[in-house]
Motif scaffolding. Structure first.
Motif, PDB file in Angstrom:
ATOM      1  N   LYS A 235      35.610  31.755  19.890  1.00 51.61           N
ATOM      2  CA  LYS A 235      34.843  31.568  21.203  1.00 51.61           C
ATOM      3  C   LYS A 235      33.697  30.787  20.981  1.00 51.61           C
ATOM      4  N   ALA A 236      32.901  30.897  20.030  1.00 55.42           N
ATOM      5  CA  ALA A 236      31.699  29.931  19.851  1.00 55.42           C
ATOM      6  C   ALA A 236      31.925  28.519  19.233  1.00 55.42           C
ATOM      7  N   GLU A 237      33.083  28.585  18.335  1.00 58.23           N
ATOM      8  CA  GLU A 237      33.360  27.262  17.867  1.00 58.23           C
ATOM      9  C   GLU A 237      33.886  26.444  18.834  1.00 58.23           C
ATOM     10  N   THR A 238      34.528  26.843  19.953  1.00 56.72           N
ATOM     11  CA  THR A 238      35.460  26.177  21.014  1.00 56.72           C
ATOM     12  C   THR A 238      34.310  25.537  21.571  1.00 56.72           C
ATOM     13  N   GLU A 239      33.202  26.170  22.023  1.00 60.76           N
ATOM     14  CA  GLU A 239      32.064  25.608  22.797  1.00 60.76           C
ATOM     15  C   GLU A 239      31.252  24.645  22.052  1.00 60.76           C
ATOM     16  N   HIS A 240      31.172  24.835  21.018  1.00 63.84           N
ATOM     17  CA  HIS A 240      30.401  23.629  20.106  1.00 63.84           C
ATOM     18  C   HIS A 240      31.431  22.495  19.871  1.00 63.84           C
ATOM     19  N   ALA A 241      32.730  22.623  19.791  1.00 64.89           N
ATOM     20  CA  ALA A 241      33.639  21.458  19.675  1.00 64.89           C
ATOM     21  C   ALA A 241      33.756  20.671  21.298  1.00 64.89           C
ATOM     22  N   LEU A 242      33.895  21.567  22.107  1.00 61.60           N
ATOM     23  CA  LEU A 242      33.792  20.974  23.632  1.00 61.60           C
ATOM     24  C   LEU A 242      32.516  20.030  23.956  1.00 61.60           C
ATOM     25  N   ARG A 243      31.259  20.616  23.510  1.00 63.15           N
ATOM     26  CA  ARG A 243      30.289  20.090  23.831  1.00 63.15           C
ATOM     27  C   ARG A 243      29.978  18.647  22.989  1.00 63.15           C
ATOM     28  N   MET A 244      30.478  18.879  21.642  1.00 60.14           N
ATOM     29  CA  MET A 244      30.253  17.656  20.929  1.00 60.14           C
ATOM     30  C   MET A 244      31.093  16.373  21.444  1.00 60.14           C
ATOM     31  N   LEU A 245      32.317  16.722  21.950  1.00 59.55           N
ATOM     32  CA  LEU A 245      33.327  15.840  22.499  1.00 59.55           C
ATOM     33  C   LEU A 245      32.535  15.240  24.002  1.00 59.55           C
ATOM     34  N   GLU A 246      31.633  16.082  24.744  1.00 61.92           N
ATOM     35  CA  GLU A 246      30.894  15.813  25.869  1.00 61.92           C
ATOM     36  C   GLU A 246      29.954  14.759  25.632  1.00 61.92           C
ATOM     37  N   LEU A 247      29.165  15.141  24.409  1.00 62.40           N
ATOM     38  CA  LEU A 247      27.679  14.416  24.152  1.00 62.40           C
ATOM     39  C   LEU A 247      28.271  12.834  23.675  1.00 62.40           C
ATOM     40  N   ILE A 248      29.474  12.645  22.955  1.00 59.95           N
ATOM     41  CA  ILE A 248      29.556  11.539  22.135  1.00 59.95           C
ATOM     42  C   ILE A 248      30.782  10.791  23.214  1.00 59.95           C
ATOM     43  N   GLY A 249      31.319  11.423  24.449  1.00 61.72           N
ATOM     44  CA  GLY A 249      31.936  10.641  25.601  1.00 61.72           C
ATOM     45  C   GLY A 249      33.395  10.682  25.143  1.00 61.72           C
ATOM     46  N   ARG A 250      33.834  11.719  24.469  1.00 59.66           N
ATOM     47  CA  ARG A 250      35.415  11.929  24.422  1.00 59.66           C
ATOM     48  C   ARG A 250      36.054  13.124  25.041  1.00 59.66           C
ATOM     49  N   ARG A 251      35.673  13.273  26.183  1.00 61.03           N
ATOM     50  CA  ARG A 251      36.159  14.375  27.012  1.00 61.03           C
ATOM     51  C   ARG A 251      37.654  14.448  27.206  1.00 61.03           C
ATOM     52  N   ASP A 252      38.217  13.080  27.019  1.00 62.47           N
ATOM     53  CA  ASP A 252      39.691  13.019  27.090  1.00 62.47           C
ATOM     54  C   ASP A 252      40.442  13.699  25.870  1.00 62.47           C
ATOM     55  N   ILE A 253      39.714  13.971  24.741  1.00 57.99           N
ATOM     56  CA  ILE A 253      40.220  15.076  23.879  1.00 57.99           C
ATOM     57  C   ILE A 253      40.484  16.243  24.310  1.00 57.99           C
ATOM     58  N   PRO A 254      41.816  16.917  24.337  1.00 57.28           N
ATOM     59  CA  PRO A 254      41.870  18.312  24.599  1.00 57.28           C
ATOM     60  C   PRO A 254      41.632  19.262  23.435  1.00 57.28           C
TER      61      PRO A 254
END
Length: 373
Positions: A72-91
């Motif tokens: 659960k915590a890992e998922t949050e870190h992965a999502l936030r990393m994608l958001e910060l670098i501009g790759r929200r398109d990666i599911p």
């Protein structure tokens, strides 16, 4: 007439540009990532960044499995990393919370008889509750990078992996750099999963590491990803993959993320460089980054061995240790293919390649959420 010619010219230009973009996409290697994405930064996150940053790669999605931390915590870190670098398109897809058989309490009890394990991952410290994650969105102690505003997909990681390889038969590389629980579940759900993929790339296993690190000098066959879920490793290494490439402890110990590397990356103003320079505090072996880059750039590897691999499931003192055989002494009960196990690294070339990727602009990035401060 001039108007029509102009429209035709614009249409032709768009056709050419679209065709070029499609050709570039067709040349990219398709990858699905399954990872224990503890963060922010650190080896787990940096390895995903290496794949995302490579123009050779199209990441179809990320499955997250419990390993170094709870899923659960890992998922949050992965999502936030994608958001910060501009790759929200990666599911991102939530994977297994627990190993197939091994559990925390029996593992802790076993340590009283067989000796303490250096790294327990999610089970270390007070890590007994997989849902133990601060509800406060401003909880800096757990997510200094801030909580994500995007969410994981509803589908689970195992079914995502199955669907991805069947959508592109023979073309998808499965990159697994955490415990192999999600892959084992995918193989059990769909016995055609492994043979439908292009290949498997794994960070896991330990053969004969040359090191003074006490974690491995006392138990050279121990490696966390296989140890955390031995039964899953057994399923995966006995599945009918076309090709398996393995980054072992032996080669990973020849790398290290240092303050010097961080300083070089921090000289760039790219979103990835800003993310790492702002949030990455882990200075350790580059376990998963080696798996990503040594697969992308085989010339970084100076030595390999061909071995059959498995995990010890005896539930004794060697439970979870790496089992390895040559072609000459392969047991009759092992059904998987020979693996190419990486043993030697050109660490100077590796460091240079990694820094270049981390300081480059991110392909297909849109609206990076990280600022320049």
């Amino acid at each position: 007439m001039k108007y029509l010619l102009g429209v035709c010219a614009v249409g032709l230009a768009l056709f050419v540009v679209t065709g070029q973009a499609q050709a570039k996409t067709d040349q990219q290697q398709l990858v699905v990532i399954d990872q224990d994405a503890s963060g922010p930064g650190g080896s787990n996150i940096r390895s995903m960044l290496a794949l995302i940053q490579s123009p050779q790669i199209k990441v179809l999605g990320i499955g997250v499995v419990t390993g170094n931390a709870w899923m659960k915590a890992e998922t949050e870190h992965a999502l936030r990393m994608l958001e910060l670098i501009g790759r929200r398109d990666i599911p991102v897809y939530k994977g297994a919370v627990h190993p197939l058989v091994r559990d925390r309490e029996r593992t802790r009890m076993a340590q009283e008889f067989h000796g303490h394990i250096a790294w327990l991952g999610a089970w270390g410290g007070d890590g007994s509750n997989p849902d133990d994650f601060p509800a406060d969105p401003n909880a800096k102690q757990s997510m200094p990078e801030g909580r994500p505003s995007i969410s994981a997909r509803r589908q689970d990681a195992a079914h995502f992996l199955i669907d991805a390889v069947h959508a592109h038969p023979g073309k998808v590389t499965v990159y697994a750099a955490g415990p192999l629980t999600d892959l084992a579940l995918a193989q059990r759900i769909d016995p055609s999963f492994a043979k439908t993929a292009k290949q498997l790339v794994v960070m896991g296993g330990s053969i004969s590491p040359v090191t003074e690190d006490p974690e491995f000098t006392t138990n050279p066959s121990h490696e966390f990803n296989l140890w955390f879920d031995p039964e899953a490793a057994h399923v995966v290494f006995n599945a009918p993959w076309k090709k398996i490439t393995v980054t072992s402890v032996d080669i990973a110990l020849q790398s290290r993320y240092t303050d010097k590397m961080q300083a070089k990356i921090a000289q760039s103003d790219s979103p990835v460089a800003r993310y790492l320079s702002k949030y990455d505090t882990e200075r350790h072996y580059m376990w998963d980054e080696v798996a990503a880059l040594a697969w992308l750039h085989p010339n970084l590897v100076t030595q390999t061995r061909k071995l059959y691999l498995d995990a010890d499931m005896s539930h004794g003192s060697s439970y979870g240790d790496t089992l390895a055989w040559t072609q000459e002494n392969q047991p009759d009960t092992h059904d998987g293919p020979l693996a190419t196990v990486q043993m030697g690294l050109d660490h100077k070339a590796f460091d240079k390649t990694f820094i270049k990727l981390m300081t480059a602009s991110t392909p297909n990035a849109e609206r990076p959420a990280i600022g320049g401060d």
